[in-house]
Design an enzyme around this catalytic site. Structure first.
Site, PDB file in Angstrom:
ATOM      1  N   GLU A  52     -15.009 -22.018 -16.872  1.00  0.00           N
ATOM      2  CA  GLU A  52     -15.404 -22.438 -15.528  1.00  0.00           C
ATOM      3  C   GLU A  52     -16.896 -22.775 -15.471  1.00  0.00           C
ATOM      4  O   GLU A  52     -17.296 -23.725 -14.820  1.00  0.00           O
ATOM      5  CB  GLU A  52     -15.058 -21.367 -14.480  1.00  0.00           C
ATOM      6  CG  GLU A  52     -13.574 -21.264 -14.154  1.00  0.00           C
ATOM      7  CD  GLU A  52     -12.950 -22.586 -13.695  1.00  0.00           C
ATOM      8  OE1 GLU A  52     -13.633 -23.377 -13.040  1.00  0.00           O
ATOM      9  OE2 GLU A  52     -11.775 -22.830 -14.020  1.00  0.00           O
ATOM     10  N   CYS A  81      -2.073 -37.841  -9.277  1.00  0.00           N
ATOM     11  CA  CYS A  81      -2.813 -38.389  -8.136  1.00  0.00           C
ATOM     12  C   CYS A  81      -4.241 -38.698  -8.590  1.00  0.00           C
ATOM     13  O   CYS A  81      -5.220 -38.131  -8.104  1.00  0.00           O
ATOM     14  CB  CYS A  81      -2.785 -37.393  -6.977  1.00  0.00           C
ATOM     15  SG  CYS A  81      -3.173 -38.155  -5.402  1.00  0.00           S
ATOM     16  N   CYS A  97       2.048 -43.094  -8.017  1.00  0.00           N
ATOM     17  CA  CYS A  97       2.877 -42.763  -6.858  1.00  0.00           C
ATOM     18  C   CYS A  97       4.373 -42.829  -7.162  1.00  0.00           C
ATOM     19  O   CYS A  97       5.136 -41.995  -6.668  1.00  0.00           O
ATOM     20  CB  CYS A  97       2.543 -43.679  -5.691  1.00  0.00           C
ATOM     21  SG  CYS A  97       0.840 -43.487  -5.156  1.00  0.00           S
ATOM     22  N   CYS A 127       5.583 -39.745  -8.622  1.00  0.00           N
ATOM     23  CA  CYS A 127       5.133 -38.540  -7.920  1.00  0.00           C
ATOM     24  C   CYS A 127       6.278 -37.837  -7.180  1.00  0.00           C
ATOM     25  O   CYS A 127       7.022 -38.462  -6.428  1.00  0.00           O
ATOM     26  CB  CYS A 127       4.032 -38.929  -6.938  1.00  0.00           C
ATOM     27  SG  CYS A 127       3.449 -37.554  -5.966  1.00  0.00           S
TER      28      CYS A 127
HETATM   29  S1  SF4 Z   1       2.397 -40.319  -3.642  1.00  0.00           S
HETATM   30 FE1  SF4 Z   1       1.645 -38.664  -4.928  1.00  0.00          FE
HETATM   31  S2  SF4 Z   1       0.317 -39.699  -6.426  1.00  0.00           S
HETATM   32 FE2  SF4 Z   1       0.636 -41.122  -4.743  1.00  0.00          FE
HETATM   33  S3  SF4 Z   1      -1.111 -40.804  -3.386  1.00  0.00           S
HETATM   34 FE3  SF4 Z   1       0.586 -39.506  -2.650  1.00  0.00          FE
HETATM   35  S4  SF4 Z   1       0.247 -37.534  -3.618  1.00  0.00           S
HETATM   36 FE4  SF4 Z   1      -0.989 -39.012  -4.744  1.00  0.00          FE
END
Ligand code: SF4
Length: 313
Positions: free
Chosen positions: A20, A173, A180, A183
């Site tokens: 850390e 992200c 996305c 995700c």
């Molecule tokens: S869908 Fe998932 S990767 Fe895309 S902006 Fe939202 S949280 Fe981030």
């Protein structure tokens, strides 16, 4: 990551603490070789606590932000002497340790004591701000976490949760092109669903300042005078030639102008004008250092000055 050891490992606290500290303002790939070398030299918290600043700074050489190394050493000594090798149990007490702010204290509280907390770093801010599709600067993250604590901490694995959140920000992200489509939380993500995605604020430019640096050089011995008694906070305790902040490149008499160069330290841009004179007399509050080899710790900024001077005859 070498610092992710078993939850039962005796070195868990030491490895987390060290990583850390090293990871503050530094990328993982830069930290990895330093971490491995550090634990080879100091395998335990105890061995580190018995060491001294000179040895620790030598191992930190090149990693920058040397205040971290000094604070790490001081923290290790306090943990050994006052806390019987254990991390205090509350945020307030952890933050009393040198060099430990909000982020590191929360990370350690989760990693070591499996407490329900979130270490808010750039990754976490980005993930949360995207989920609610709002500019980071307009979010009170502590309030957001407090409001959502029931669902956020609906687990017994708080340590893994903090780790997972960091990994999610780094791998899915991501800052530039979030993945996305891959995700798992896209169905609740307002950034993904919205046609009006929030815009990030532009980064503010780092402060730029001008400095004159004065090098006293003992030509016959190949030495240079350095001092750590200067009043520049961000270079505190660094061994440097005498240095002075100036408005712009001003006229300097009785010194030979050598060169100018730029350097960045702690989010500051430095425009340096380098001056030199040959002298066998040491200036006040300075020590002679070899221009070629030193057993002492020499910060990379000072080494850059040595390199600039290598063509002086
Ligand atoms: S869908 Fe998932 S990767 Fe895309 S902006 Fe939202 S949280 Fe981030």
């Amino acid at each position: 990551m070498p610092w992710r050891v078993s939850k039962k490992s005796q070195n868990k606290l030491y490895y987390r603490l060290l990583s850390e500290f090293m990871l503050q303002q530094t990328q993982v790939k830069t930290v990895l070789p330093y971490f491995k070398n550090f634990v080879l030299n100091f395998p335990t918290l105890k061995s580190l606590s018995k060491s001294n600043e000179k040895k620790v700074l030598k191992l930190w050489e090149g990693l920058g932000y040397y205040r971290r190394a000094r604070n790490l050493l001081a923290t290790s000594k306090i943990l050994v002497k006052k806390h019987e090798y254990k991390l205090p149990k509350t945020l307030v007490d952890i933050k009393k340790l040198p060099g430990i702010g909000d982020y590191t204290a929360n990370a350690l509280l989760a990693f070591i004591h499996n407490q329900p907390t979130i270490a808010i770093d750039g990754n976490v801010k980005r993930v949360f701000s995207r989920i609610i599709n709002k500019n980071e600067n307009k979010i009170d993250f502590n309030k957001l976490i407090e409001i959502n604590k029931k669902s956020l901490f609906n687990t017994k694995r708080h340590s893994d949760f903090v780790e997972a959140l960091m990994e999610f920000g780094a791998l899915i992200c991501k800052p530039k092109e979030p993945e996305c489509l891959k995700c798992n939380i896209k169905s609740i993500c307002k950034y993904f669903k919205s046609d009006k995605k929030f815009k990030k604020n532009k980064r503010t430019k780092p402060e730029e300042k001008n400095y004159n640096i004065f090098c006293y050089i003992d030509k016959t011995k190949g030495k240079i005078a350095l001092t750590n008694k200067h009043n520049l906070g961000f270079l505190k305790k660094f061994y440097l030639p005498p240095i002075k902040e100036v408005e712009s490149k001003n006229k300097v008499i009785n010194w030979n102008y050598h060169s100018k160069f730029k350097n960045s330290i702690s989010n500051k841009k430095l425009n340096i004008n380098l001056y030199y004179k040959f002298s066998s007399k040491i200036p006040l509050q300075s020590q002679w250092f070899s221009l070629k080899e030193n057993n002492e710790f020499i910060p990379s900024f000072t080494k850059k000055i040595f390199k600039q001077l290598s063509n002086i005859n």
